[in-house]
Design a protein around this motif. Structure first.
Motif, PDB file in Angstrom:
ATOM      1  N   ALA A 224     -46.435 147.519  16.198  1.00 15.17           N
ATOM      2  CA  ALA A 224     -47.639 148.340  16.003  1.00 15.17           C
ATOM      3  C   ALA A 224     -47.998 148.448  14.524  1.00 15.17           C
ATOM      4  O   ALA A 224     -49.163 148.285  14.127  1.00 15.17           O
ATOM      5  CB  ALA A 224     -47.438 149.728  16.610  1.00 15.17           C
ATOM      6  N   ALA A 225     -46.975 148.690  13.700  1.00 14.25           N
ATOM      7  CA  ALA A 225     -47.233 148.823  12.264  1.00 14.25           C
ATOM      8  C   ALA A 225     -47.687 147.491  11.687  1.00 14.25           C
ATOM      9  O   ALA A 225     -48.609 147.425  10.859  1.00 14.25           O
ATOM     10  CB  ALA A 225     -45.969 149.304  11.564  1.00 14.25           C
ATOM     11  N   LEU A 226     -47.066 146.417  12.146  1.00 12.77           N
ATOM     12  CA  LEU A 226     -47.406 145.089  11.639  1.00 12.77           C
ATOM     13  C   LEU A 226     -48.852 144.729  11.989  1.00 12.77           C
ATOM     14  O   LEU A 226     -49.582 144.131  11.174  1.00 12.77           O
ATOM     15  CB  LEU A 226     -46.431 144.070  12.236  1.00 12.77           C
ATOM     16  N   ALA A 227     -49.277 145.109  13.198  1.00 12.29           N
ATOM     17  CA  ALA A 227     -50.628 144.762  13.667  1.00 12.29           C
ATOM     18  C   ALA A 227     -51.691 145.262  12.688  1.00 12.29           C
ATOM     19  O   ALA A 227     -52.671 144.554  12.407  1.00 12.29           O
ATOM     20  CB  ALA A 227     -50.861 145.355  15.060  1.00 12.29           C
ATOM     21  N   ALA A 228     -51.481 146.446  12.143  1.00 14.06           N
ATOM     22  CA  ALA A 228     -52.472 147.015  11.222  1.00 14.06           C
ATOM     23  C   ALA A 228     -52.556 146.178   9.944  1.00 14.06           C
ATOM     24  O   ALA A 228     -53.650 145.953   9.410  1.00 14.06           O
ATOM     25  CB  ALA A 228     -52.083 148.461  10.902  1.00 14.06           C
ATOM     26  N   HIS A 229     -51.416 145.689   9.468  1.00 16.55           N
ATOM     27  CA  HIS A 229     -51.412 144.856   8.252  1.00 16.55           C
ATOM     28  C   HIS A 229     -52.076 143.502   8.517  1.00 16.55           C
ATOM     29  O   HIS A 229     -52.843 143.001   7.696  1.00 16.55           O
ATOM     30  CB  HIS A 229     -49.981 144.623   7.763  1.00 16.55           C
ATOM     31  N   VAL A 230     -51.759 142.903   9.662  1.00 15.23           N
ATOM     32  CA  VAL A 230     -52.291 141.572   9.959  1.00 15.23           C
ATOM     33  C   VAL A 230     -53.806 141.633  10.115  1.00 15.23           C
ATOM     34  O   VAL A 230     -54.535 140.749   9.647  1.00 15.23           O
ATOM     35  CB  VAL A 230     -51.610 140.978  11.225  1.00 15.23           C
ATOM     36  N   ARG A 231     -54.305 142.696  10.758  1.00 21.58           N
ATOM     37  CA  ARG A 231     -55.751 142.841  10.981  1.00 21.58           C
ATOM     38  C   ARG A 231     -56.513 142.793   9.650  1.00 21.58           C
ATOM     39  O   ARG A 231     -57.576 142.216   9.540  1.00 21.58           O
ATOM     40  CB  ARG A 231     -56.023 144.157  11.713  1.00 21.58           C
ATOM     41  N   GLU A 232     -55.926 143.373   8.631  1.00 26.69           N
ATOM     42  CA  GLU A 232     -56.578 143.463   7.318  1.00 26.69           C
ATOM     43  C   GLU A 232     -56.320 142.252   6.435  1.00 26.69           C
ATOM     44  O   GLU A 232     -56.913 142.121   5.356  1.00 26.69           O
ATOM     45  CB  GLU A 232     -56.021 144.699   6.566  1.00 26.69           C
ATOM     46  N   ALA A 233     -55.422 141.365   6.873  1.00 26.42           N
ATOM     47  CA  ALA A 233     -54.936 140.311   5.961  1.00 26.42           C
ATOM     48  C   ALA A 233     -55.911 139.137   5.864  1.00 26.42           C
ATOM     49  O   ALA A 233     -56.519 138.721   6.851  1.00 26.42           O
ATOM     50  CB  ALA A 233     -53.580 139.812   6.437  1.00 26.42           C
ATOM     51  N   ASP A 234     -56.027 138.599   4.654  1.00 29.71           N
ATOM     52  CA  ASP A 234     -56.744 137.338   4.453  1.00 29.71           C
ATOM     53  C   ASP A 234     -55.825 136.151   4.720  1.00 29.71           C
ATOM     54  O   ASP A 234     -56.270 135.093   5.143  1.00 29.71           O
ATOM     55  CB  ASP A 234     -57.254 137.269   3.005  1.00 29.71           C
ATOM     56  N   LEU A 235     -54.540 136.363   4.441  1.00 28.35           N
ATOM     57  CA  LEU A 235     -53.560 135.277   4.586  1.00 28.35           C
ATOM     58  C   LEU A 235     -52.248 135.848   5.112  1.00 28.35           C
ATOM     59  O   LEU A 235     -51.752 136.846   4.590  1.00 28.35           O
ATOM     60  CB  LEU A 235     -53.317 134.630   3.201  1.00 28.35           C
ATOM     61  N   VAL A 236     -51.711 135.204   6.160  1.00 27.95           N
ATOM     62  CA  VAL A 236     -50.382 135.561   6.671  1.00 27.95           C
ATOM     63  C   VAL A 236     -49.487 134.332   6.542  1.00 27.95           C
ATOM     64  O   VAL A 236     -49.869 133.241   6.969  1.00 27.95           O
ATOM     65  CB  VAL A 236     -50.444 136.011   8.150  1.00 27.95           C
ATOM     66  N   VAL A 237     -48.321 134.514   5.926  1.00 23.53           N
ATOM     67  CA  VAL A 237     -47.338 133.430   5.846  1.00 23.53           C
ATOM     68  C   VAL A 237     -46.169 133.791   6.758  1.00 23.53           C
ATOM     69  O   VAL A 237     -45.585 134.869   6.621  1.00 23.53           O
ATOM     70  CB  VAL A 237     -46.826 133.230   4.395  1.00 23.53           C
ATOM     71  N   VAL A 264     -56.540 132.921   7.039  1.00 19.87           N
ATOM     72  CA  VAL A 264     -55.630 131.769   7.122  1.00 19.87           C
ATOM     73  C   VAL A 264     -54.230 132.227   7.532  1.00 19.87           C
ATOM     74  O   VAL A 264     -53.764 133.270   7.061  1.00 19.87           O
ATOM     75  CB  VAL A 264     -55.565 131.049   5.750  1.00 19.87           C
ATOM     76  N   VAL A 265     -53.600 131.464   8.416  1.00 24.45           N
ATOM     77  CA  VAL A 265     -52.160 131.652   8.655  1.00 24.45           C
ATOM     78  C   VAL A 265     -51.441 130.347   8.320  1.00 24.45           C
ATOM     79  O   VAL A 265     -51.907 129.265   8.656  1.00 24.45           O
ATOM     80  CB  VAL A 265     -51.821 132.100  10.103  1.00 24.45           C
ATOM     81  N   VAL A 266     -50.321 130.482   7.608  1.00 16.97           N
ATOM     82  CA  VAL A 266     -49.442 129.345   7.287  1.00 16.97           C
ATOM     83  C   VAL A 266     -48.109 129.675   7.929  1.00 16.97           C
ATOM     84  O   VAL A 266     -47.444 130.626   7.506  1.00 16.97           O
ATOM     85  CB  VAL A 266     -49.271 129.183   5.757  1.00 16.97           C
ATOM     86  N   ASP A 267     -47.735 128.959   8.999  1.00 14.20           N
ATOM     87  CA  ASP A 267     -46.475 129.295   9.668  1.00 14.20           C
ATOM     88  C   ASP A 267     -45.395 128.270   9.311  1.00 14.20           C
ATOM     89  O   ASP A 267     -45.296 127.208   9.926  1.00 14.20           O
ATOM     90  CB  ASP A 267     -46.654 129.382  11.190  1.00 14.20           C
TER      91      ASP A 267
END
Ligand SMILES: NC(=O)c1ccc[n+]([C@@H]2O[C@H](COP(=O)([O-])OP(=O)(O)OC[C@H]3O[C@@H](n4cnc5c(N)ncnc54)[C@H](O)[C@@H]3O)[C@@H](O)[C@H]2O)c1
Length: 361
Positions: A224-237, A264-267
């Motif tokens: 739940a906490a992570l979801a809020a950060h990802v929603r706002e993110a320009d880039l997730v690694v 962008v996501v870079v996995d």
């Protein structure tokens, strides 16, 4: 000095892979110990080591992949590709990255052929993963550069510059897993003045990075906490790893769908199946695709595009362990590396991933 052995160094065959597992000077150290090294012609070209350098180091240059694979011990970079399975045989020892949790067909081929298969990425020295770390370092540094570039409008990104500008806040980035790759990605992103939130399940790690300033903020890995950060993110690694096992799915499809179009996501964790649910493996030739309006970069051999640095770093870590392996296949310096032997899966995490395959224990 143990018995003299024959080592093979075939050229890599994965798409646009230009690394080589041993530099010429590492080959010299193997030859100095009385072993023979068969180098496939051109194997080191992409990394800046020509046949002449290997010859000078005491290697024998062989004309074909089959000649190099005929050695007793084959040393490589990437997991064998399907066309290489023909070289498998019961009296072969293989020392390379395998990433078996994401490679069911390769695992089956190794089990059925009886190859004694050691994986770089699961070898442990009691603290970390010394044969994964050098490439995670390279891939992590690269992820920051790649993410920054893919956010440009020219690459189909949202047109966001990581560092922002006067009166414009920096881009928000989230790094999942603050191990070697994640830490290096975070350092690179901070170096470009992005805002970085580091996520991990390990509070000790978060504490350390919170204190040393590798990240701007830390977040325990809870959905739940992570979801809020990802929603706002320009880039997730993505860089979460459970050694040997399939990567944990940390960022769900719903979280990706909540991101702004052009984000962008870079996995990086894609080599173990990916820690972002919408990630699927891509190649250096075709590195990206768009899903839910989000650009995905999920290349399984990121360091392959920096072959000079990456080969030298990998070789420095591999060469001393290879010497141990040549002297004693059960040497303690190889702890955790053996994944498949004598037709059964030996590594517990790989065995759990493939319960239908025969395993030890
Ligand atoms: N794509 C490529 O080209 C490439 C290159 C090098 C490494 N890698 C991969 O990058 C990944 C990371 O490697 P590494 O060496 O940094 O590993 P590492 O073991 O150093 O770090 C992994 C981190 O993930 C954390 N983690 C585990 N489960 C988590 C969860 N549920 N949520 C958040 N964090 C979690 C761990 O606590 C650890 O801090 C691996 O899959 C590795 O194979 C990919």
């Amino acid at each position: 000095m143990g018995e003299a052995r024959i080592v093979g160094l075939p050229a890599e065959t994965k798409d646009r892979e230009r690394r080589v597992a041993l530099t010429a000077s590492a080959v010299a150290s193997v030859v100095d110990r009385g072993h023979r090294v068969l180098v496939q012609t051109g194997a080191g070209d992409g990394a800046g080591f020509g046949d002449d350098a290997y010859k000078e180091a005491g290697a024998e240059i062989v004309g074909s992949a089959a000649d190099a694979w005929a050695a007793e011990v084959v040393v490589k970079v990437k997991e064998p590709q399907a066309a290489e399975y023909d070289h498998f045989r019961a009296d072969l020892t293989l020392f390379t990255y395998l990433h078996l949790a994401a490679e069911p067909e390769l695992t089956t081929a190794l089990v059925e052929s009886g190859v004694r298969s050691y994986a770089y990425e699961t070898l442990t020295d009691g603290h970390g993963l010394p044969l994964l770390a050098p490439m995670s370092e390279v891939a992590g540094r690269a992820a920051a550069i790649i993410g920054a570039e893919r956010l440009s409008a020219a690459e189909g990104g949202s047109g966001t510059l990581l560092g922002g500008a006067a009166g414009v806040p920096p881009a928000k980035t989230v790094v999942i897993g603050l191990g070697v790759a994640g830490t290096m990605a975070a350092r690179g992103l901070r170096g470009l003045d992005a805002h970085v939130t580091g996520v991990d399940i390990d509070l000790e790690r978060l504490w350390r990075h919170h204190l040393d300033g590798t990240v701007d903020a830390t977040q325990i890995s809870e959905p739940a906490a992570l979801a809020a950060h990802v929603r706002e993110a320009d880039l997730v690694v993505g860089a979460a790893l459970v050694p040997g096992a399939r990567a944990p799915v940390v960022v769900t499809e719903a979280m990706v769908a909540s991101m702004r179009p052009g984000s962008v996501v870079v996995d990086l964790a894609i080599d173990q199946g990916g820690c972002i649910e919408t990630a699927r493996p891509t190649s250096l030739s075709e590195p990206t695709y768009v899903e839910h309006g989000v650009l995905h970069y999920c290349v399984t051999n990121v360091p392959g595009q920096f072959p000079r640095t990456a080969s030298a770093a990998l070789s420095a870590a591999v060469a001393p362990r290879l010497l141990r392996l040549l002297d004693d296949p059960d040497h303690p310096a190889l702890e955790g590396a053996l994944n498949v032997a004598d037709g059964v899966v030996v590594h517990p995490a790989v065995a759990t991933t493939f319960p239908h395959l025969p395993s030890r224990g």
